[in-house]
Scaffold this active site. Structure first.
Site, PDB file in Angstrom:
ATOM      1  N   HIS A   1     -38.171   0.416-102.203  1.00  0.00           N
ATOM      2  CA  HIS A   1     -38.592  -0.244-100.967  1.00  0.00           C
ATOM      3  C   HIS A   1     -40.095  -0.489-100.912  1.00  0.00           C
ATOM      4  CE1 HIS A   1     -34.477   0.710 -99.932  1.00  0.00           C
ATOM      5  NE2 HIS A   1     -34.572  -0.128 -98.923  1.00  0.00           N
TER       6      HIS A   1
ATOM      7  N   CYS B   1     -39.890 -17.079-109.741  1.00  0.00           N
ATOM      8  CA  CYS B   1     -40.265 -15.667-109.735  1.00  0.00           C
ATOM      9  C   CYS B   1     -41.753 -15.426-109.503  1.00  0.00           C
ATOM     10  CB  CYS B   1     -39.811 -14.980-111.020  1.00  0.00           C
ATOM     11  SG  CYS B   1     -38.023 -14.750-111.040  1.00  0.00           S
TER      12      CYS B   1
ATOM     13  N   GLU C   1     -32.307  -6.471-113.485  1.00  0.00           N
ATOM     14  CA  GLU C   1     -32.885  -7.112-112.297  1.00  0.00           C
ATOM     15  C   GLU C   1     -31.754  -7.720-111.482  1.00  0.00           C
ATOM     16  OE1 GLU C   1     -35.948 -10.043-112.887  1.00  0.00           O
ATOM     17  OE2 GLU C   1     -37.513  -8.509-112.870  1.00  0.00           O
TER      18      GLU C   1
ATOM     19  N   HIS D   1     -35.323  -7.399-105.654  1.00  0.00           N
ATOM     20  CA  HIS D   1     -34.170  -7.154-106.523  1.00  0.00           C
ATOM     21  C   HIS D   1     -33.527  -5.830-106.149  1.00  0.00           C
ATOM     22  CE1 HIS D   1     -34.955 -10.386-109.380  1.00  0.00           C
ATOM     23  NE2 HIS D   1     -36.213 -10.006-109.451  1.00  0.00           N
TER      24      HIS D   1
ATOM     25  N   HIS E   1     -41.220  -7.909-105.767  1.00  0.00           N
ATOM     26  CA  HIS E   1     -42.302  -8.180-106.713  1.00  0.00           C
ATOM     27  C   HIS E   1     -42.556  -9.686-106.757  1.00  0.00           C
ATOM     28  CE1 HIS E   1     -39.916  -8.991-110.741  1.00  0.00           C
ATOM     29  NE2 HIS E   1     -39.433  -9.669-109.743  1.00  0.00           N
TER      30      HIS E   1
ATOM     31  N   HIS F   1     -40.267 -11.906-103.980  1.00  0.00           N
ATOM     32  CA  HIS F   1     -38.815 -11.785-103.805  1.00  0.00           C
ATOM     33  C   HIS F   1     -38.396 -10.369-104.183  1.00  0.00           C
ATOM     34  CE1 HIS F   1     -39.404 -12.677-108.049  1.00  0.00           C
ATOM     35  NE2 HIS F   1     -38.239 -12.076-108.275  1.00  0.00           N
TER      36      HIS F   1
HETATM   37 ZN   LIG Z   1     -37.905 -10.945-109.946  1.00  0.00          ZN
END
Ligand SMILES: [Zn+2]
Length: 125
Positions: free
Chosen positions: A67, A23, A115, A29, A14, A27
């Protein structure tokens, strides 16, 4: 009050909109989701709700996100894909699926999203 919880993990990418910092970049998680169900009484088999049933509904939602780049998945094309909004998304999506899954009245006490091991958001109705 009885309470049961199930957990599942998924991996997704996201980027946060209207956010200044690391953020805002794309990237990923390894998310952990915990759904906690509560109710005042147990079904005749001694269960509040079957873990298998909750996991099945949870997996159906996770399959939309696992994914994937969450920003491309509705409603996160518009809604910011923060852990807070993800927690509410799981809560809202699961709410409609739970009724009829148990002989006794049950409700979602909380959806909690990790996260990272140390960054957690939760939504309660
Ligand atoms: Zn994030």
């Amino acid at each position: 009050m009885f309470e049961v919880a199930v957990e599942k993990t998924f991996a997704a990418g996201h980027s946060l909109r209207n956010y200044k910092g690391k953020c805002e970049n794309v990237h990923g998680h390894n998310y952990r989701v915990r759904v906690t169900i509560e109710g005042n009484s147990l079904a005749s088999n001694g269960l509040l709700v079957d873990f298998v049933d909750i996991k099945k509904e949870l997996v159906a939602i996770i399959d939309r996100l696992d994914h994937q780049f969450i920003n491309d998945v509705e409603p996160f094309t518009v809604l910011n894909p923060s852990a807070e909004n993800l927690a509410k998304y799981f809560y809202d999506e699961l709410s409609g699926k739970l009724s009829g899954r148990s002989e006794v009245p049950v409700s979602i006490a909380e959806v909690r999203i990790w996260e990272t091991d140390t960054s957690i958001a939760a939504y309660r109705g």
